[in-house]
Design a protein around this motif. Structure first.
Motif, PDB file in Angstrom:
ATOM      1  N   GLN A  79      -7.110 -18.638  -1.569  1.00 35.08           N
ATOM      2  CA  GLN A  79      -7.783 -17.360  -1.747  1.00 35.08           C
ATOM      3  C   GLN A  79      -7.434 -16.394  -0.616  1.00 35.08           C
ATOM      4  O   GLN A  79      -7.257 -15.193  -0.845  1.00 35.08           O
ATOM      5  N   GLU A  80      -7.323 -16.902   0.615  1.00 37.64           N
ATOM      6  CA  GLU A  80      -6.979 -16.035   1.734  1.00 37.64           C
ATOM      7  C   GLU A  80      -5.561 -15.486   1.593  1.00 37.64           C
ATOM      8  O   GLU A  80      -5.294 -14.326   1.921  1.00 37.64           O
ATOM      9  N   ARG A  81      -4.639 -16.298   1.101  1.00 39.06           N
ATOM     10  CA  ARG A  81      -3.267 -15.805   0.895  1.00 39.06           C
ATOM     11  C   ARG A  81      -3.226 -14.731  -0.190  1.00 39.06           C
ATOM     12  O   ARG A  81      -2.504 -13.741  -0.078  1.00 39.06           O
ATOM     13  N   GLU A  82      -4.020 -14.920  -1.284  1.00 38.96           N
ATOM     14  CA  GLU A  82      -4.056 -13.897  -2.329  1.00 38.96           C
ATOM     15  C   GLU A  82      -4.621 -12.586  -1.790  1.00 38.96           C
ATOM     16  O   GLU A  82      -4.098 -11.498  -2.082  1.00 38.96           O
ATOM     17  N   GLY A 109      -4.481 -11.598   1.271  1.00 40.85           N
ATOM     18  CA  GLY A 109      -3.471 -11.025   2.162  1.00 40.85           C
ATOM     19  C   GLY A 109      -2.377 -10.293   1.383  1.00 40.85           C
ATOM     20  O   GLY A 109      -1.919  -9.213   1.809  1.00 40.85           O
ATOM     21  N   ARG A 110      -1.962 -10.849   0.231  1.00 41.39           N
ATOM     22  CA  ARG A 110      -0.936 -10.174  -0.569  1.00 41.39           C
ATOM     23  C   ARG A 110      -1.460  -8.849  -1.114  1.00 41.39           C
ATOM     24  O   ARG A 110      -0.746  -7.842  -1.140  1.00 41.39           O
ATOM     25  N   VAL A 111      -2.733  -8.825  -1.547  1.00 36.11           N
ATOM     26  CA  VAL A 111      -3.299  -7.581  -2.062  1.00 36.11           C
ATOM     27  C   VAL A 111      -3.346  -6.516  -0.965  1.00 36.11           C
ATOM     28  O   VAL A 111      -2.972  -5.346  -1.183  1.00 36.11           O
ATOM     29  N   ARG A 122      -1.488  -6.295   1.726  1.00 33.73           N
ATOM     30  CA  ARG A 122      -0.138  -5.840   2.060  1.00 33.73           C
ATOM     31  C   ARG A 122       0.408  -4.908   0.975  1.00 33.73           C
ATOM     32  O   ARG A 122       1.118  -3.936   1.284  1.00 33.73           O
ATOM     33  N   GLY A 123       0.093  -5.186  -0.311  1.00 35.16           N
ATOM     34  CA  GLY A 123       0.517  -4.289  -1.367  1.00 35.16           C
ATOM     35  C   GLY A 123      -0.115  -2.913  -1.228  1.00 35.16           C
ATOM     36  O   GLY A 123       0.548  -1.880  -1.419  1.00 35.16           O
ATOM     37  N   GLU A 154      -1.060  -1.561   1.537  1.00 36.95           N
ATOM     38  CA  GLU A 154      -0.433  -0.916   2.689  1.00 36.95           C
ATOM     39  C   GLU A 154       0.929  -0.320   2.315  1.00 36.95           C
ATOM     40  O   GLU A 154       1.283   0.783   2.768  1.00 36.95           O
ATOM     41  N   ARG A 155       1.703  -1.034   1.468  1.00 37.37           N
ATOM     42  CA  ARG A 155       3.008  -0.499   1.043  1.00 37.37           C
ATOM     43  C   ARG A 155       2.821   0.772   0.219  1.00 37.37           C
ATOM     44  O   ARG A 155       3.524   1.773   0.417  1.00 37.37           O
TER      45      ARG A 155
END
Length: 502
Positions: free
Chosen positions: A324-327, A329-331, A333-334, A336-337
């Protein structure tokens, strides 16, 4: 010059420790007096609100006597300041109340004041004898040569044998003088007084480890396995690598040894029975009697902190969801992009309407479970287990688990009174067969003696060597009950619960 500079740095570091800062300054005597009146060996923690009121009461009492106190001071402000100065520790008790307790620095300072306020000096024959005995014992432990160790043991054996032979030959046993006993009391009180601060340092070390573990858990760069390895390493270093940890480990071993605790209690009773103990005040007597309580309470506090740390580890491991923490983190970062792309063309005051929460999806009700014919089938029949049924216990086995054998005990008591070979009930119990020496038989024997009116108030006690059903032996201390022929009629006429006439 280099030696002086280094020594100056060490002295400055020592003077900056909270222990000496508590004893320094204009209000040092006020602080020490308030802390000594608020805490004691029996009152190790005080509720926060109660301590605030208590400190206010002390301030009013001192002002009423014309004694200077800190200006514009109140109980709450002083306690908060003492927490910041590392003299008080504030934490939640097991029942959820906020409590204050003394830190190891404050305990060391109070022990120092207590030692300086004593009239007798600590440099005495008792203290030197303790040092010599300790050095002698550890020299034997440290000797790598087997022959040297054998020679040391032979020397001790010869000395002990000579003393035993002298006593067996009728040699005089000289009791220790009052001055020597008072020196021993002072040495013992000083050693016992050092225990609370030692245990407190171990407790604070565990608490610091707890805070480090929480900080590491908040650090996303460290894995759970790495934090656990660090915790196990620090815990091992705390117990084996520090003097306080080794002392705690030794105390924990002592608490698990019933024989050592019994020996400690008996020795304390013997030394306080000396006439010189009458010269001690009630506080010193309580310190000596409470040695075992100090060890138990200090060990309990350390184990409580360790359980809190273990609970923190368990809670994090159970609730930690790496996927869940990795998911998340991906959200992030997305987002931020996309934000960086939008900022390439957007102006300084550009804005984008954004809902704090996404709209709720309206979904109809779905059946969560469908009918399954297998769930309606009856369970399979039980298999017969008559062949595996254990044998029922015998009547003798059940009797060994039951209450006392009152009739047999009364008969044994009458025989002992008639024969006149035994002086006390304890001697009678130790001569009984093993099946009549269970711990419950002690209560039965006391019941018979009490019913006959043969119990008398006495301060002396004797050891009852009981034998459990499995053959395990346990010792119990029971007041001395003398056997007298005058009790024969009362014992014979005693009506027990199991008698037919009753």
């Amino acid at each position: 010059m280099g030696e002086v500079v280094g020594e100056l740095a060490r002295v400055r570091d020592a003077l900056e420790r909270p222990t000496l800062r508590l004893l320094d300054g204009k209000w040092a005597a006020f602080r020490v007096a308030v802390l000594r009146c608020s805490f004691s060996r029996d009152r190790r923690s005080v509720q926060a609100d109660r301590l605030h009121v208590q400190v206010d009461t002390f301030i009013d009492e001192l002002q009423g006597q014309g004694i200077d106190v800190p200006s514009n001071a109140n109980g709450r402000a002083l306690c908060n300041a003492w927490v910041n100065d590392q003299w008080l520790f504030r934490d939640n008790s097991p029942d959820g109340n906020l409590v204050y307790s003394l830190t190891s620095f404050a305990l060391e300072a109070l022990d120092l004041v207590q030692g300086l306020s004593r009239e007798r000096v600590l440099v005495s024959e008792s203290r030197l004898t303790t040092i010599l005995d300790t050095v002698r014992r550890w020299a034997m432990e440290a000797a790598p040569d087997a022959e040297a160790r054998i020679e040391r043991l032979n020397t001790q054996i010869r000395e002990l044998k000579a003393e035993r032979d002298r006593l067996q030959a009728g040699g005089e046993v000289a009791a220790a003088s009052d001055d020597r006993m008072l020196d021993g009391y002072t040495n013992l009180i000083d050693l016992i007084g050092q225990l609370p601060s030692d245990f407190k340092r171990v407790e604070e070390s565990v608490l610091d480890m707890h805070r480090e573990i929480l900080r590491d858990f908040r650090d996303d760069d460290r894995a759970v396995a790495e934090v656990l390895d660090e915790y196990l390493r620090k815990q091992d270093e705390l117990v084996k690598g520090t003097p306080e940890g080794r002392a705690f480990d030794g105390a924990f071993v002592l608490l698990r040894d019933d024989a050592l605790l019994l020996e400690l209690r008996e020795n304390v009773h013997v030394i306080l029975a000396h006439p010189a103990a009458a010269a001690l005040d009630s506080g010193d007597l309580n310190d000596i009697r409470g040695a075992e309580i100090v060890i138990r309470q200090g060990t309990k506090d350390v184990l409580t902190q360790r359980r809190r740390l273990t609970a923190t580890l368990k809670e994090h491991i159970v609730n930690h969801d790496a996927l869940q923490e990795r998911e998340l983190g991906r959200v992030l970062r997305g987002i931020e992009r996309e934000l960086s792309t939008w900022m390439e063309t957007a102006g300084q005051r550009a804005s984008v309407p954004l809902e704090l929460l996404p709209p709720m999806a309206k979904v109809g009700h779905f059946r969560e479970r469908l009918w399954d014919p297998a769930s309606a089938a009856p369970p399979p029949p039980l298999e017969p287990l008559d062949d595996d049924t254990p044998e029922p216990p015998t009547v003798e086995q059940l009797r060994l688990q039951g209450g006392p054998s009152l009739e047999d005990l009364r008969a044994a008591l009458l025989d002992a009174i008639t024969d006149g070979d035994l002086d006390t009930v304890g001697q009678l119990f130790n001569e009984l067969p093993s099946e009549l020496r269970r711990p419950v038989e002690i209560l039965g024997l006391l019941h018979v003696v009490s019913g006959a009116g043969a119990l008398h108030d006495t301060e002396e006690s004797e050891v009852y060597e009981a034998v459990r059903a499995g053959g395990v032996r346990r010792n119990f201390l029971v007041p001395v009950i003398p056997l007298s022929e005058s009790d024969t009629v009362a014992v014979e006429g005693l009506t027990l619960a199991g008698d037919v006439d009753g």
